[in-house]
Design an enzyme around this catalytic site. Structure first.
Site, mmCIF file in Angstrom:
data_model
loop_
_atom_site.group_PDB
_atom_site.id
_atom_site.type_symbol
_atom_site.label_atom_id
_atom_site.label_comp_id
_atom_site.label_asym_id
_atom_site.label_seq_id
_atom_site.Cartn_x
_atom_site.Cartn_y
_atom_site.Cartn_z
ATOM 1 N N SER A 1 0.833 -1.216 0.000
ATOM 2 C CA SER A 1 0.000 0.000 0.000
ATOM 3 C C SER A 1 0.861 1.257 0.000
ATOM 4 C CB SER A 1 -0.916 -0.002 1.224
ATOM 5 O OG SER A 1 -0.143 -0.134 2.403
ATOM 6 N N ASN B 1 -1.344 -2.465 13.257
ATOM 7 C CA ASN B 1 -2.795 -2.257 13.336
ATOM 8 C C ASN B 1 -3.158 -1.020 14.167
ATOM 9 O OD1 ASN B 1 -2.707 -4.595 11.915
ATOM 10 N ND2 ASN B 1 -3.624 -5.901 13.484
ATOM 11 N N HIS C 1 -39.975 24.283 -7.993
ATOM 12 C CA HIS C 1 -40.140 23.438 -9.193
ATOM 13 C C HIS C 1 -39.470 24.073 -10.416
ATOM 14 C CE1 HIS C 1 -43.399 21.482 -6.825
ATOM 15 N NE2 HIS C 1 -43.658 22.730 -6.472
ATOM 16 N N SER D 1 -14.285 26.507 -26.319
ATOM 17 C CA SER D 1 -14.537 25.243 -27.001
ATOM 18 C C SER D 1 -13.499 25.070 -28.108
ATOM 19 C CB SER D 1 -15.943 25.258 -27.592
ATOM 20 O OG SER D 1 -16.035 24.363 -28.680
ATOM 21 N N LYS E 1 -17.885 30.005 -27.771
ATOM 22 C CA LYS E 1 -18.300 29.485 -26.468
ATOM 23 C C LYS E 1 -17.502 30.024 -25.285
ATOM 24 C CE LYS E 1 -21.033 26.909 -25.700
ATOM 25 N NZ LYS E 1 -21.000 25.439 -25.710
ATOM 26 N N ASN F 1 -17.588 28.564 -21.424
ATOM 27 C CA ASN F 1 -18.248 27.482 -20.687
ATOM 28 C C ASN F 1 -17.941 27.493 -19.189
ATOM 29 O OD1 ASN F 1 -19.400 26.407 -23.035
ATOM 30 N ND2 ASN F 1 -17.539 25.257 -23.508
ATOM 31 N N TYR G 1 -8.824 -6.293 13.412
ATOM 32 C CA TYR G 1 -8.258 -5.800 12.145
ATOM 33 C C TYR G 1 -8.399 -6.854 11.051
ATOM 34 C CZ TYR G 1 -5.103 -4.112 8.581
ATOM 35 O OH TYR G 1 -4.592 -3.683 7.383
HETATM 36 N N1 ARG Z 1 -1.078 -1.192 5.190
HETATM 37 C C1 ARG Z 1 -1.873 -1.684 6.255
HETATM 38 C C2 ARG Z 1 -3.205 -0.909 6.305
HETATM 39 O O1 ARG Z 1 -3.267 0.111 5.751
HETATM 40 C C3 ARG Z 1 -1.166 -1.528 7.569
HETATM 41 C C4 ARG Z 1 -1.590 -2.527 8.589
HETATM 42 C C5 ARG Z 1 -1.163 -3.869 8.216
HETATM 43 N N2 ARG Z 1 -1.484 -4.798 9.247
HETATM 44 C C6 ARG Z 1 -1.371 -6.109 9.024
HETATM 45 N N3 ARG Z 1 -1.713 -6.858 10.023
HETATM 46 N N4 ARG Z 1 -1.000 -6.625 7.911
HETATM 47 O O2 ARG Z 1 -4.159 -1.324 6.905
#
Ligand code: ARG
Length: 466
Positions: free
Chosen positions: A28, A115, A162, A283, A289, A291, A323
């Site tokens: 992530s 978590n 309306h 445009s 135009k 816009n 979690y």
């Molecule tokens: N990237 C994870 C999230 O946004 C962080 C927590 C990950 N925890 C885990 N037990 N894998 O939730």
């Protein structure tokens, strides 16, 4: 990005390295990288707590804090080297701290889980983002107030129900209607901030720790008023995200209504508003135009925010405690919602302050005698005619004017029971001045409303500066 193969935080139990499919799919970092400042802030508080509770000694605490400072400086200077194995921002920062501080750095995660860490980071981020939304709302409110003040008692337009002409209203009244909707949005942000004002740090993975943690210490250090009561709830609660998504979606819906009116009002059919060239687009094909793209995009983006809310509620639905990795899906929608809302507020505010209202077109629409039909009925009410009968009588006069193709004014002038004072009610510009009742659309109640709105704004200005 460096290609170095660093081990995952959780490598110990595994004899095989993670597959690229797993890493690519679950990482992530691209999204949560922006939580770096919050992650470092949370880590500082956590490490100080570990020192205060004697879980770490003073030297270790100092070494970790110095390493956090370095990591932060590198991130700010964009010299931080990200590794492919940096699954998320927590991993990246812990890795760097351990590189810098060695054995002491490897103690940073003592008594903590990602978590409770990620929940803390997001609470910290939300606190800033919601405040930024309030500031941007406060700006748009100022623009509305300024335009309302400029319009004063002079500019009035037909009010609609309306989307059919109903009764004249001061332009200031119309603009202030949007002001109060935004005021409720600000109230909702402040409520949401109060409820989110709780620190989840110290909940661990789900059940706390066997170490003598002090969650109150970290909560105080991070400026949270409250500490979680239940570790399971602390790591699985994303109500504040859902609530933020709702508040943002409703506010963007409010903006979409303003946007829609700007689109309508700037059309040749209405001609109520001149778009500034600086805030409109042309445009590629149609040379003539001009816009209202800002207004349209503000309107269109409300769909995104509603989608973020409903999508995230569906993610939360039926998740068992505590979690679950599903919760990682919280960040994209809430980041997007706040980014979109804040940029919409700024763009709309710029658009409205650069726009010119066309008083002539507004008046022309508002001065049509039918818009005073209700006042005529109320004239009869003053002469003790029951309202239902008065309504029917005036309705018949309107019908007569349509059938005979003459103005309502002429019809009234030739009808018994209506004196010259009744005819005068239909004079241009009169109807709006007769909207006397509290909260109404005429000059006296609007002047009072203006004072209230200014006081209201001053309160918010003060709250923001405290
Ligand atoms: N990237 C994870 C999230 O946004 C962080 C927590 C990950 N925890 C885990 N037990 N894998 O939730």
């Amino acid at each position: 990005m460096a290609n170095a193969k660093n081990k995952a935080l959780w490598h110990g139990r595994f004899t095989h390295a993670p597959s690229s499919e797993l890493m690519d799919f679950t990482a992530s970092i691209d999204i949560d990288r922006r939580l770096a400042p919050e992650d470092i802030e949370g880590s500082r508080a956590h490490v100080r707590m570990l020192g205060k509770t004697k879980i770490l000694d003073g030297k270790e605490v100092a070494a970790i804090l110095a390493a956090l400072d370095t990591a932060q400086a590198e991130i700010e200077a964009e010299t931080f080297v990200w590794f492919e194995s940096d699954e998320d921002i927590h991993t990246a920062i812990e890795r760097r701290v351990t590189e810098i501080a060695g054995a002491a750095g490897a103690k940073i995660h003592t008594g903590r889980s990602r978590n409770d860490q990620v929940a803390t980071d997001l609470h910290l981020w939300f606190r800033r983002a919601a405040r930024a939304a309030i500031i941007a709302t406060h700006e748009l409110q100022k623009t509305l107030l300024d335009q309302a003040q400029k319009a004063g008692d002079e500019i009035y337009l037909p009010g609609y129900t309306h989307l059919q002409r109903a009764q004249p209203v001061l332009l200031a009244h119309h603009l202030l209607a949007h002001y109060w909707a935004l005021a409720r949005d600000v109230d909702r942000w402040r409520d949401a901030l109060d409820r989110a004002d709780v620190s989840p740090l110290g909940a661990g993975a789900l059940a706390g720790s066997s170490l003598p943690l002090d969650p109150k210490f970290t909560a105080d250090a991070l400026g949270f008023s409250r500490v979680f009561e239940n570790s399971l709830d602390a790591v699985s609660d994303r109500d504040f995200v859902a609530e933020g998504l709702f508040v943002a979606a409703l506010e963007q819906v409010h903006l979409s209504r303003i946007g829609e009116e700007i689109v309508l009002w700037s059309s040749a059919e209405f001609g109520f508003l001149d778009l500034a060239e600086t805030h409109s687009t042309g445009s590629s094909m149609l040379p003539h135009k001009k816009n209202p793209d800002i207004a349209e995009l503000v309107r269109g983006k409300s769909g995104r925010l509603i989608g973020n809310l409903t999508g995230f509620l569906a993610t939360l639905k039926a998740l068992p405690l505590a979690y679950n990795r599903d919760l990682q899906e919280d960040k994209e929608p809430i980041f997007d919602a706040l980014d979109t809302l804040i940029s919409s507020l700024g763009a709309l505010s710029g658009l409205i302050s650069a726009s010119t209202f066309n008083a002539e077109s507004m008046r022309a629409g508002a001065d049509s005698p039918e818009n005073s039909a209700t006042d005529l009925a109320e004239y009869l009410v003053r002469a003790q005619v029951p309202f239902r009968d008065a309504h029917a009588q005036v309705g018949a006069l309107v019908n007569e004017s349509i059938e005979k193709g003459i103005t309502l004014r002429e019809v009234v002038a030739n009808t018994k029971g209506f004196g010259p004072d009744a005819v005068a009610l239909l004079d241009k510009g009169v109807a709006v001045t007769n909207r006397h009742s509290p909260g109404g659309a005429g000059p006296e109640p609007v002047a009072q409303q203006m004072v209230l709105a200014q006081q209201h704004r001053a309160h918010l200005t003060k709250w923001l500066s405290d």
